[in-house]
Design a protein around this motif. Structure first.
Motif, PDB file in Angstrom:
ATOM      1  N   ASP A 250     -11.383 -54.559  56.708  1.00 34.07           N
ATOM      2  CA  ASP A 250     -11.702 -54.029  55.384  1.00 34.07           C
ATOM      3  C   ASP A 250     -10.881 -54.706  54.302  1.00 34.07           C
ATOM      4  O   ASP A 250     -11.391 -55.008  53.213  1.00 34.07           O
ATOM      5  CB  ASP A 250     -11.476 -52.512  55.349  1.00 34.07           C
ATOM      6  CG  ASP A 250     -12.507 -51.747  56.164  1.00 34.07           C
ATOM      7  OD1 ASP A 250     -13.569 -52.330  56.456  1.00 34.07           O
ATOM      8  OD2 ASP A 250     -12.235 -50.575  56.503  1.00 34.07           O
ATOM      9  N   GLU A 251      -9.588 -54.967  54.587  1.00 32.79           N
ATOM     10  CA  GLU A 251      -8.742 -55.572  53.570  1.00 32.79           C
ATOM     11  C   GLU A 251      -9.181 -57.005  53.265  1.00 32.79           C
ATOM     12  O   GLU A 251      -9.046 -57.492  52.138  1.00 32.79           O
ATOM     13  CB  GLU A 251      -7.263 -55.542  53.971  1.00 32.79           C
ATOM     14  CG  GLU A 251      -6.925 -56.257  55.268  1.00 32.79           C
ATOM     15  CD  GLU A 251      -6.964 -55.327  56.480  1.00 32.79           C
ATOM     16  OE1 GLU A 251      -6.242 -55.621  57.441  1.00 32.79           O
ATOM     17  OE2 GLU A 251      -7.719 -54.335  56.443  1.00 32.79           O
ATOM     18  N   GLU A 254     -12.245 -56.724  51.006  1.00 35.60           N
ATOM     19  CA  GLU A 254     -11.814 -56.388  49.651  1.00 35.60           C
ATOM     20  C   GLU A 254     -11.215 -57.598  48.945  1.00 35.60           C
ATOM     21  O   GLU A 254     -11.506 -57.868  47.775  1.00 35.60           O
ATOM     22  CB  GLU A 254     -10.791 -55.252  49.702  1.00 35.60           C
ATOM     23  CG  GLU A 254     -10.301 -54.807  48.331  1.00 35.60           C
ATOM     24  CD  GLU A 254      -9.255 -53.711  48.428  1.00 35.60           C
ATOM     25  OE1 GLU A 254      -8.646 -53.401  47.385  1.00 35.60           O
ATOM     26  OE2 GLU A 254      -9.052 -53.169  49.538  1.00 35.60           O
ATOM     27  N   ARG A 255     -10.404 -58.343  49.675  1.00 35.71           N
ATOM     28  CA  ARG A 255      -9.767 -59.519  49.085  1.00 35.71           C
ATOM     29  C   ARG A 255     -10.806 -60.584  48.748  1.00 35.71           C
ATOM     30  O   ARG A 255     -10.733 -61.217  47.695  1.00 35.71           O
ATOM     31  CB  ARG A 255      -8.735 -60.084  50.052  1.00 35.71           C
ATOM     32  CG  ARG A 255      -7.895 -61.204  49.462  1.00 35.71           C
ATOM     33  CD  ARG A 255      -6.813 -61.637  50.415  1.00 35.71           C
ATOM     34  NE  ARG A 255      -6.008 -62.712  49.867  1.00 35.71           N
ATOM     35  CZ  ARG A 255      -5.129 -63.420  50.552  1.00 35.71           C
ATOM     36  NH1 ARG A 255      -4.928 -63.138  51.828  1.00 35.71           N
ATOM     37  NH2 ARG A 255      -4.437 -64.377  49.983  1.00 35.71           N
ATOM     38  N   GLY A 257     -13.864 -60.055  47.923  1.00 38.67           N
ATOM     39  CA  GLY A 257     -14.555 -59.588  46.729  1.00 38.67           C
ATOM     40  C   GLY A 257     -13.781 -59.907  45.465  1.00 38.67           C
ATOM     41  O   GLY A 257     -14.358 -60.291  44.442  1.00 38.67           O
ATOM     42  N   ARG A 258     -12.458 -59.748  45.530  1.00 35.93           N
ATOM     43  CA  ARG A 258     -11.629 -60.064  44.360  1.00 35.93           C
ATOM     44  C   ARG A 258     -11.669 -61.552  44.033  1.00 35.93           C
ATOM     45  O   ARG A 258     -11.443 -61.955  42.893  1.00 35.93           O
ATOM     46  CB  ARG A 258     -10.179 -59.630  44.603  1.00 35.93           C
ATOM     47  CG  ARG A 258      -9.981 -58.122  44.674  1.00 35.93           C
ATOM     48  CD  ARG A 258      -8.512 -57.761  44.467  1.00 35.93           C
ATOM     49  NE  ARG A 258      -7.635 -58.418  45.412  1.00 35.93           N
ATOM     50  CZ  ARG A 258      -7.256 -57.892  46.574  1.00 35.93           C
ATOM     51  NH1 ARG A 258      -7.703 -56.700  46.941  1.00 35.93           N
ATOM     52  NH2 ARG A 258      -6.433 -58.549  47.377  1.00 35.93           N
TER      53      ARG A 258
END
Length: 332
Positions: A250-251, A254-255, A257-258
């Motif tokens: 998940d991390e 998320e990263r 996506g950033r």
């Protein structure tokens, strides 16, 4: 007739191509002092420190878009770090101060200090994750191999295009448990498989000269940073490559996506990983390999072997340098 601005831009590009050689030379010498000592982190730290110092001397407004990360638990030239004097072109930088830390620690072949540079926005800004890759050298029809094609189809297409039996094709694969099925599928086709312990930037580049290296195709999962670096090299020297990020946590999602990556399953072409006409690439050998010789320490000199490439001109220069002013290799 080109304007003065055009001439200045062209000259600057040429200067940066050669300046990158100095960056990788310094990193390679720093790491080579610790090769064979069994200390991966110390060798990597030495390469990072030397590379950062030389980068900060360059007349660029540089941003590290591909750097070291948590996966290696190593000292970082981190993603987003600003380097250079700040006075000069805005550029993206992909780097691996010590490609093949384990190789260096064990003094095995094909450890390199590697860097690529492109105008701002030119290099894929990817998280420090894994990447599925496939690569071949130049001289083949576009789209000859594909990440989504069965192994046998890729091998048969390559053998047919090369005009040789499948048995004369050699595939390069990282020697990892995750590749057990891939290796099994490759051997089922009749190809030879060359397993490497580390250093998949060199593994991809080896496909560009199979007569010298004996490697026709690179396949498997390695680091995403190394994938972008390899794509930059192929943009300069020729070849084909595709890559797909392997993101499971998940991390990482998320990263990504950033960083502007909305589709984590996207298949990237070589041109999408290293865009534009002004991609530069440099690598210096840390340990001996069939691509570059490693650093040699003499009684009063140091010898380095470096390749520098530029996509805009297709120029590939091999520089064998003998350094006698050794103070330049000492960190301030």
């Amino acid at each position: 007739m080109p304007s003065n601005a055009d001439l200045h831009s062209e000259a600057l590009d040429r200067i940066l191509t050669l300046e990158l050689a100095r960056v990788t030379e310094r990193a390679a010498v720093g790491a080579a002092r610790l090769r064979g000592r069994g200390d991966e982190k110390a060798a990597d730290q030495a390469a990072v420190d030397a590379m950062r110092r030389e980068l900060n001397r360059l007349p660029i407004d540089g941003t590290v878009t591909i750097g070291e990360g948590e996966r290696d638990e190593a000292p970082m030239l981190y993603i987003g770090e600003k380097v250079g004097t700040g006075e000069g072109p805005a550029v993206d930088i992909a780097l691996d101060p010590l490609e093949g830390t384990t190789i260096c620690a064990k003094n095995l072949p094909n450890s390199l200090a590697v860097i690529a540079m492109a105008p701002k926005g030119g290099l894929l800004n990817a998280p420090d994750s894994y990447m599925e890759k496939i690569a071949i050298g130049p001289g083949y029809p576009a789209g000859l191999v594909d990440l989504d094609a069965p192994v046998a189809d890729n091998i048969n297409a390559l053998a047919k295009a090369k005009g040789v039996p499948v048995a004369e094709i050699t595939a390069c694969v990282l020697d990892r448990p995750r590749h057990a099925r891939l290796i099994e599928d490759l051997r089922a086709t009749g190809v030879a498989v060359r397993l490497i312990g580390d250093g998949d930037v060199a593994g991809v580049i080896h496909t560009t000269d199979p007569q010298e290296t004996g490697i026709d195709i690179y396949m498997g999962i390695g680091g995403a940073p190394e994938g972008v670096l390899a794509a930059a090299a192929l943009r300069c020297i020729g070849g084909q490559m595709q890559g797909r990020l392997v993101i499971t946590r998940d991390e990482q999602i998320e990263r990504a996506g950033r960083m502007g990556i909305d589709d984590i399953h996207r298949k990237y072409t070589m041109e999408e990983m290293a865009r534009g006409d002004d991609v530069l690439f440099a690598a210096t050998g840390v340990t001996d390999g069939n691509f570059l010789q490693g650093v040699r320490f003499g009684r009063g000199d140091i010898t380095t072997h470096t390749v520098v490439m530029r996509a805009a001109t297709g120029t590939v220069r091999y520089i064998k340098a003998r350094h006698t002013q050794l103070d330049k290799f000492h960190l301030d």
